[in-house]
Design a protein around this motif. Sequence first.
Motif, PDB file in Angstrom:
ATOM      1  N   GLY A 153     -40.392 -33.210  16.795  1.00 32.86           N
ATOM      2  CA  GLY A 153     -38.410 -33.534  16.564  1.00 32.86           C
ATOM      3  C   GLY A 153     -37.577 -32.576  15.710  1.00 32.86           C
ATOM      4  N   LEU A 154     -36.895 -32.582  15.958  1.00 32.42           N
ATOM      5  CA  LEU A 154     -35.449 -31.751  15.560  1.00 32.42           C
ATOM      6  C   LEU A 154     -35.184 -31.026  14.141  1.00 32.42           C
ATOM      7  CD1 LEU A 154     -33.459 -29.548  16.445  1.00 32.42           C
ATOM      8  CD2 LEU A 154     -32.145 -31.331  15.843  1.00 32.42           C
ATOM      9  N   PHE A 155     -35.693 -32.537  13.574  1.00 29.73           N
ATOM     10  CA  PHE A 155     -36.107 -32.917  11.993  1.00 29.73           C
ATOM     11  C   PHE A 155     -37.480 -32.414  11.115  1.00 29.73           C
ATOM     12  CE2 PHE A 155     -31.431 -35.453  13.042  1.00 29.73           C
ATOM     13  CZ  PHE A 155     -30.935 -34.247  13.058  1.00 29.73           C
ATOM     14  N   ARG A 156     -38.330 -32.158  12.320  1.00 29.96           N
ATOM     15  CA  ARG A 156     -39.627 -31.523  10.958  1.00 29.96           C
ATOM     16  C   ARG A 156     -39.899 -31.053  11.336  1.00 29.96           C
ATOM     17  NH1 ARG A 156     -41.117 -37.526  10.475  1.00 29.96           N
ATOM     18  NH2 ARG A 156     -40.092 -38.314  11.773  1.00 29.96           N
ATOM     19  N   PRO A 157     -39.816 -30.097  10.473  1.00 28.50           N
ATOM     20  CA  PRO A 157     -39.778 -28.279  10.833  1.00 28.50           C
ATOM     21  C   PRO A 157     -41.451 -28.408  10.424  1.00 28.50           C
ATOM     22  CG  PRO A 157     -38.774 -28.973   8.933  1.00 28.50           C
ATOM     23  CD  PRO A 157     -38.189 -29.852   9.536  1.00 28.50           C
TER      24      PRO A 157
END
Lengths: 157, 545
Positions: A153-157
């Motif tokens: 996910g983009l927001f789950r580094p």
Amino acid sequence: MRIADYLPIGAIMPNLPADSKLEALQLMVRAMDKLMYLSDVGVAERDILSREAKMTTGIGHGIAVPHARSEAAKGLQAVLARHAAGLDWAALDGRPVHFIVMVLSHPDSPGPHLQFLAAIARLLNDPPVQHALMQAETARQIHQIVCPPKRKGLFRP
Amino acid sequence: MLLATPALASEAHDVPHLMVQLVLQLAVIIFAAKFVGELVERRLHQPAVLGELLAGTIIGPYALGAIPFPALGPLFPRPDAGAPLPVTQELYAIATVASIVLLFLSGLETDLATFLRYSVAGTVVGIAGVVFSFALGDLLTVALGFADGFMDPVALFMGTVSTATSVGITARILSEKRKMDTPEGVTIMAGAVIDDVLGIIVLALVVGISRVGAQGGDLDWSAIGMIALKAFGFWLGAMAVGLALARRVSALLKWLRSRETMGAVAFGFALLLAGLAEKAGLAMIIGAYVMGLSLSRVDIAHELRERLSPLYSVLVPIFFCVMGMLVDPSAMRGVVLFGLAFTAVAIVSKVAACGGAALLVGFNLRGCARIGAGMLPRGEVALIVAGVGLAAGAVTQSMFGVAIMMTLVTTLAAPPLLVRLLAGGSGLRSRTGQPTEAEAEPLTLELPTVEVAEFILSRLLESFVREEFFVHRMDPGARLFQVRKEDISLTIRRERNALHLTSRPEDTEVVRVFVLEEIATLRELMSSLSSLSSLTDLGVSLRLD
């Protein structure tokens, strides 16, 4: 930090054939050596045993985390072993140890060492996880429990 | 003077001359702001910001600044009639950057979890403040005969002037008093931000109405709707994106390794978001605050604050000093009575509306008073609104004077009031109503002596630093440390010979593993020391001959 980055399937020993704490430690150091993790088996074993001599690494709930900062290690190295019958580890809660995570890291390399131990202890210190790990049959199954697939996910580094 | 004027005019576009003027202005501003600030702090026991504002008015273009120096001319020349700002653009630019530093650091100091928990309360407080102060400001103008009715552009502008809270002054005091992350602190900040968003929309509406009044035709609702949509959209969008990307930004900053570079690049992000906010029709400071707020929960927040605090110490007093310069005391002549009444209403409406709203959302009277006082100061935004009204022809010079008087009094009244109110206990009605973040029982280690406790403490901190945790000393006077890395956050406190380690339940393993290692070391140390036959022998070899 992700446990998966440090624990490939090859570093998982589903059935550790050891009868004592000492034997378990020696077998696991040797396994590390086989994985080409170490520059000197003797030094690694000495460092692990000397830490164990200071105080037990059996942190309770069937978990032990033998570890050391050792010149023999290249970066942070870890192996995970399961012992179905349980070993006497003189643990803090006196219970037999079923899950052993051995960690070695080079004294000069910055970054996680104790933090890795804490992360793995947190993961293992959970009855459903321990139950699932006991049920698992192969190294691959254990690996899937310890290192679940990466959530993308983009927001789950 | 007659001879000097043409020479100055020819120098107006001379870059070296402009720069010399700017540099000298900054020098005088820093001296005056720091000196008067100190004086006010030490002698009057009031916050330094009050001194900085006063210093600005004293040395500004409407007072001492206009007095010409031989060969140099006036340092702060009096503005031409109709000039948008009474200070040079160059100086105002520096003040703008300073306001971004102030709000970025305010955001970093805010506790994000508390902010989100009180964002609804803040929104209620902000909306109540805008509605009441607008209505009362407008109605008072009508009642005193300066406008014909509620929808008269003059009345509408005066209503708008009284709506916008200046978040800068309150933020500065909350920061000085270390109250930024209290329930009242975050409610005021959230309220002031909402207030700003609403203020922009109200201004757009009022400008539209006054244009229709002057030129006829219909009100362009779609244009006003767009402004509202952009303002709200940016605020919510920036918050969402900021929260989602904070860790990526933090990872990027940590990749830089050098702590100085980290601070500089983080400030770059603050400038970026400030610019985008202005582009979206909001104030720059909102963008800077959102950036700080997003980064406030990452592990390097304290590090960034420390790196940027020298910048804060230099620039922020310049901002307040320039704010003080915008005030023309002589503009108030002739409208003193209306000015006083307007000021009184502006104070009462904000304090009553915001305080009343706070009462409804769970604060006690003490909390309400703090929030009311915190929302009180009107600053640059009120002056900007009055300026827009002046340019649109809806506001006369004397009305502008009234706006300035109100701004001046509310700005000067708020700091001492707020400082007094911030003392004392909790501002919440019941402690039970406040859901505290789940914290594990603190792990307490009783050690034989203070020295051993201190030894273990320093070893513990060292081992955290070694594993790339960020250790921040919370209070210079006490042994209280915050340790953070990514999601992990814990505090370590030493009280006499005991160490207390507090963490969230999910981080207890970290605490236990790190402490266990130090205990193991201590055990080894004890056994190796006991094998040392006699410490006296060691002492003998150290004695002075």
